[in-house]
Scaffold this motif. Structure first.
Motif, mmCIF file in Angstrom:
data_model
loop_
_atom_site.group_PDB
_atom_site.id
_atom_site.type_symbol
_atom_site.label_atom_id
_atom_site.label_comp_id
_atom_site.label_asym_id
_atom_site.label_seq_id
_atom_site.Cartn_x
_atom_site.Cartn_y
_atom_site.Cartn_z
ATOM 1 N N TYR A 477 0.817 -1.213 0.000
ATOM 2 C CA TYR A 477 0.000 0.000 0.000
ATOM 3 C C TYR A 477 0.850 1.261 0.000
ATOM 4 O O TYR A 477 0.636 2.183 -0.793
ATOM 5 C CB TYR A 477 -0.938 -0.025 1.201
ATOM 6 C CG TYR A 477 -1.708 1.245 1.412
ATOM 7 C CD1 TYR A 477 -2.399 1.850 0.370
ATOM 8 C CD2 TYR A 477 -1.757 1.856 2.664
ATOM 9 C CE1 TYR A 477 -3.121 3.014 0.568
ATOM 10 C CE2 TYR A 477 -2.473 3.011 2.875
ATOM 11 C CZ TYR A 477 -3.148 3.596 1.824
ATOM 12 O OH TYR A 477 -3.866 4.752 2.018
ATOM 13 N N ALA A 478 1.830 1.343 0.905
ATOM 14 C CA ALA A 478 2.594 2.586 1.069
ATOM 15 C C ALA A 478 3.308 2.972 -0.224
ATOM 16 O O ALA A 478 3.244 4.127 -0.673
ATOM 17 C CB ALA A 478 3.591 2.431 2.221
ATOM 18 N N ALA A 479 4.006 2.004 -0.838
ATOM 19 C CA ALA A 479 4.762 2.307 -2.059
ATOM 20 C C ALA A 479 3.839 2.704 -3.203
ATOM 21 O O ALA A 479 4.121 3.646 -3.957
ATOM 22 C CB ALA A 479 5.614 1.101 -2.439
ATOM 23 N N LEU A 480 2.723 1.993 -3.354
ATOM 24 C CA LEU A 480 1.807 2.304 -4.443
ATOM 25 C C LEU A 480 1.122 3.650 -4.229
ATOM 26 O O LEU A 480 0.938 4.423 -5.174
ATOM 27 C CB LEU A 480 0.753 1.205 -4.568
ATOM 28 C CG LEU A 480 1.127 0.009 -5.435
ATOM 29 C CD1 LEU A 480 0.101 -1.097 -5.281
ATOM 30 C CD2 LEU A 480 1.263 0.403 -6.894
ATOM 31 N N LYS A 481 0.767 3.956 -2.992
ATOM 32 C CA LYS A 481 0.107 5.230 -2.723
ATOM 33 C C LYS A 481 1.004 6.396 -3.099
ATOM 34 O O LYS A 481 0.563 7.387 -3.706
ATOM 35 C CB LYS A 481 -0.290 5.309 -1.251
ATOM 36 C CG LYS A 481 -1.026 6.607 -0.912
ATOM 37 C CD LYS A 481 -1.431 6.653 0.547
ATOM 38 C CE LYS A 481 -2.189 7.964 0.835
ATOM 39 N NZ LYS A 481 -2.574 8.058 2.251
ATOM 40 N N LYS A 482 2.260 6.294 -2.760
ATOM 41 C CA LYS A 482 3.208 7.362 -3.078
ATOM 42 C C LYS A 482 3.330 7.558 -4.588
ATOM 43 O O LYS A 482 3.309 8.695 -5.088
ATOM 44 C CB LYS A 482 4.567 7.031 -2.464
ATOM 45 C CG LYS A 482 5.610 8.115 -2.657
ATOM 46 C CD LYS A 482 6.910 7.719 -1.960
ATOM 47 C CE LYS A 482 7.976 8.806 -2.165
ATOM 48 N NZ LYS A 482 9.246 8.444 -1.488
ATOM 49 N N SER A 492 -7.259 10.917 -5.533
ATOM 50 C CA SER A 492 -6.916 10.525 -4.162
ATOM 51 C C SER A 492 -6.824 9.014 -4.077
ATOM 52 O O SER A 492 -7.362 8.286 -4.918
ATOM 53 C CB SER A 492 -7.958 11.059 -3.163
ATOM 54 O OG SER A 492 -9.262 10.692 -3.571
ATOM 55 N N VAL A 493 -6.132 8.546 -3.032
ATOM 56 C CA VAL A 493 -5.908 7.112 -2.816
ATOM 57 C C VAL A 493 -6.175 6.810 -1.349
ATOM 58 O O VAL A 493 -5.769 7.566 -0.457
ATOM 59 C CB VAL A 493 -4.462 6.709 -3.169
ATOM 60 C CG1 VAL A 493 -4.274 5.203 -2.986
ATOM 61 C CG2 VAL A 493 -4.105 7.128 -4.575
#
Length: 831
Positions: A477-482, A492-493
């Motif tokens: 999640y964190a890497a893709l959101k960035k 938005s994500v």
């Protein structure tokens, strides 16, 4: 004698070719409908019966008062194997989504395999209906790092090469799998549909455990657990014994919630609907509905057949008189009439079978599934055909056979006893009422089904599902959101532990400030969501505030547990509740704010999850799952960041990444998402879909049901009108002299049309009176499957009545107008 009767039967049918054609077409269509639906019902009832020991295989489930779980953890295995003497063998099976790659030279073929199964080495012993085309079923899964494939999957990776001994890479776990077997194609009537099967040794090795590891948890690893009972074992007795032992092994708190049940393998497809079921569950309701439709359509067609046979009986009275006068016995006459009726029925059956063969592909396409049962080698199918032929033929031939054959020849020839058959007239009227009542019921039920499906399609769910795309990227999640945040196509994500509108969340035990201890079976649903979740979905706030990225305190603090696969516990978390929670505890929104709530799952002395926090906000209810289910009392907690030192990233709580696209460019958004995915996860298969498409897909079974009911309702009214057409033809011919006299004394065309139509429309009115209550009761029962549904008003049933009257009037009016326009001088001269 037989051949003489046969020749007479053919001559009789040839003289009355119109009557024979109507009978053949109507009955053939009715038989085809019945046989098609019969194939579907047979297919649904045949699930998993291809296993030689199917009647001895059971699945261990955990049932609760509001449903239950189709899976259970490893702790059940020693109980089954060591303490249940009537259990012969056990096997665990679980399905996972795994990314598989095969490298050939510089080319890498990579697929996301949603049908990847892990199973014990006893898999092929318990499920002996699954056989290997290549490989040894006794040893194929013995070693970690082995896998068996279906022929289709083998072709996908290896083409025409022999897959035996070749390797695949399990990219999610970095394991190499050696192909040790190729399955025979899995029958479509199996509730388990594996594409690849590997051993549980592979599963445990992939997470750093010994290959022979066994958990002592009733929760982990989640697996469908099956037991093969010994011959003669009593399932009920084994279930009671197992429940008693499990209850003594589990903590009181958990034992009071879950009751261990043994589900027969052959009932799983239709009669089990627990959380965690394999895909493609059937529906007993749908089987009953389809079966009823099949019976209705066949009855309507048979009624046509019988009605036209009784109508024509009067025309054959003279023939009967002559035959009896020259010595024909009653038994011979009965045989003659029954033979003719059965001969017609056989012809209709032949046409019906050809119609089934021609329409079967379209039927399976509408159903959305292949049928494992066929036609030509299907004994049950041909027994059904024979039964329909005999019942229909005997039913249609009985009236002329047994009624006409009993009269004295002198009375018949003088037309004293048989004057058109008053009893036959009442029988025909009753049959017309019966068949149109069935048609009206089918049309009314179809109208209700379409109204409910339209409601499901257009209902507002309480959040903005438009322009939302879901990504399946567990743990990333964190890497893709960035990366997604850099794309202009993305507004938005956010993230969630379940996909909104599709899943309710996980039920938790709870403690609530100010509330007395509750029934231990009572639970609250918890969902993990991103801090901006409610803003992205547009969910309205009823009181207080929702999570905020500016408030780091909303996340609370993590407490490491070291409890194996269990995530850390959290304290001081901000919580948001929906209005169903307020209703459950009889709170006002203001009373809910500031309440302390604890949500936890405990089993076998281990506290697996424990979240404690304070309510900061209340949101409006929105549909967390399909409209079949009520909105449960739900507590929302923020998705936590990974905790250093923990064996598993807690971002694995994120099962769904939700991306809201910028206005006006949704068509380009999917390409932008795929590009971002490739930048972050170049070695993983891109998985994304529009949320509104997923929301509509969950009602496919109802949509198919509506289409099938609509098609067969249309055929039912068509068949009924064929019969009415034939009966109107006969009645008009019988009243030709009366019509001529009425016209001679001044009756107009409209008078004649009204005269001839009124009798039939009275019958249709009686049919509507009988059919609408049947349709209403059936529709109300079907709508009970939905927590949210249309109001069952008079509209659908008024439509059904209007259609029935209109079609009947058009059918009868054709003959009435023809008869009314005849020259009375010609009519009376002919008479």
């Amino acid at each position: 004698m037989f051949w003489n009767y046969l020749r007479i039967a053919f001559r009789s049918l040839r003289r009355r070719s119109g009557y024979a054609t109507l009978n053949l077409v109507g009955l053939a269509v009715g038989m085809a409908c019945c046989l098609l639906i019969g194939l579907y019902v047979q297919n649904e009832l045949s699930y998993d019966r291809f296993h030689p020991n199917a009647d001895r295989i059971v699945r261990v489930a955990q049932e609760t008062k509001d449903g239950g779980l189709a899976w259970i953890g490893d702790a059940i295995l020693p109980i089954l194997n060591d303490r249940m003497p009537q259990v012969e063998k056990t096997v665990r099976v679980t399905r996972a989504s795994r990314q598989i790659a095969h490298k050939r030279g510089s080319t890498v073929r990579r697929f996301e395999e949603d049908g990847f199964f892990y199973a014990d080495t006893t898999f092929f012993e318990v499920f002996s209906g699954f056989t290997l085309r290549k490989g040894n079923p006794k040893t194929a899964l013995d070693q970690p790092g082995t896998v068996v494939l279906t022929p289709e999957v083998a072709r996908r990776y290896f083409g025409d090469e022999d897959p035996m001994g070749q390797t695949l890479q399990l990219e999610n776990r970095g394991q190499i799998l050696t192909v040790t077997g190729v399955l025979e194609p899995i029958p479509s009537n199996s509730h388990l549909q594996p594409d690849l099967v590997s051993g549980f040794g592979t599963f445990f090795s992939g997470i750093g455990r010994p290959a022979n590891y066994r958990s002592n948890s009733f929760w982990w690893p989640k697996a469908w657990t099956y037991a093969l009972l010994k011959p003669g074992a009593n399932r009920g007795a084994v279930e009671r014994q197992l429940s008693s032992v499990v209850e003594s092994e589990r903590p009181d708190e958990t034992a009071s919630k879950y009751e261990t049940a043994l589900q027969p393998l052959t009932s799983l497809h239709l009669r089990s609907n627990l959380e965690g079921e394999p895909r493609g569950q059937g529906s007993t309701t749908q089987v009953y509905v389809f079966g009823t439709i099949a019976l209705f359509v066949l009855l309507i067609a048979a009624v046509n057949f019988i009605n036209l046979a009784t109508a024509r009986a009067a025309d054959r009275a003279t023939e009967v008189g002559v035959r009896k006068a020259i010595g024909a016995r009653r038994g011979q006459l009965i045989g003659q009439f029954l033979g003719e009726a059965i001969l017609l029925s056989v012809g209709a059956a032949a046409g019906g079978v050809l119609l089934v063969q021609a329409t079967l592909p379209a039927f399976t396409n509408v159903l959305g599934r292949e049928l494992a049962v066929g036609i030509w080698e299907n004994k049950e199918f041909w027994v059904g055909v024979a039964a329909i032929v005999l019942v229909t033929g005997i039913g249609a031939g009985s009236y002329p056979a047994f009624v006409l054959a009993r009269f004295h020849p002198a009375a018949i020839l003088k037309n004293i006893t048989f004057r058109g058959g008053l009893g036959g007239q009442w029988l025909r009227k009753g049959l017309v009422v019966f068949q149109f009542a069935l048609s009206v019921a089918l049309i009314g039920a179809t109208a209700v089904a379409y109204s409910q499906l339209e409601y499901l399609r257009t209902a507002r769910l309480g959040f903005e599902e438009e322009k939302l795309i879901t990504l399946d990227a567990e743990g990333n999640y964190a890497a893709l959101k960035k990366e997604l945040g850099r794309r202009p196509e993305v507004r938005s994500v956010t993230a969630a532990s379940v996909t909104p509108g599709l899943q309710q969340g996980i039920p938790f035990s709870y403690e609530v400030e100010g509330q007395p201890p509750t029934d231990r079976r009572e639970r609250l649903v918890m969902q993990r969501v991103g801090l901006n979740f409610f803003d992205v979905l547009g969910v309205e706030t009823a009181a207080g505030r929702v999570f905020s990225g500016d408030r780091s305190g909303d996340l609370g603090r993590a407490v490491a547990t070291g409890a194996g696969p269990a995530p850390p516990h959290y304290r001081g978390v901000a919580l948001v509740v929906n209005q169903s929670v307020l209703k459950k505890f009889d709170w006002t929104p203001e009373e809910a704010l500031g309440k302390h709530i604890r949500l936890y799952n405990r089993d076998d002395g281990t506290l697996y999850q424990d979240v404690r926090g304070k309510v900061t906000g209340v949101v409006e209810n929105y549909h967390t799952a399909s409209l079949r289910q009520k909105i449960p009392p739900t507590v929302y907690a923020p998705t936590q960041a990974p905790v250093p030192g923990e064996p598993e990233s807690t971002y694995r709580e994120v099962q769904s990444i939700l991306v809201k696209t910028a206005p006006g460019i949704a068509s380009r958004a999917m390409e932008a998402l795929q590009a971002a995915w490739t930048d972050v996860l170049p070695d993983e298969v891109f998985q994304a879909s529009f949320l509104d498409d997923q929301l509509q897909a969950q009602y496919r079974s109802e949509q198919r049901l509506g289409r099938v009911i609509g098609v067969f309702a249309g055929l039912a009214i068509l068949v009924a009108c064929l019969g009415l057409f034939g009966l109107a033809t006969y009645t008009t011919q019988r009243r030709t002299k009366e019509i001529g006299i009425r016209k001679a004394v001044g009756a107009s065309v409209s008078d004649i049309v009204v005269l001839l139509s009124t009798d039939f429309l009275k019958l249709v009115a009686a049919a509507v009176t009988l059919g609408i209550p049947v349709a209403y009761l059936a529709a109300r029962q079907w709508l009970e499957n939905f927590a949210y549904r249309i109001d069952l008003g008079l509209g659908p049933f008024a439509l059904a009545a209007g259609i029935a009257f209109t079609i009947a009037a058009l059918t009868v009016s054709y003959h009435a107008v023809r008869a009314a326009r005849l020259d009375p001088t010609l009519t009376l001269r002919d008479e």
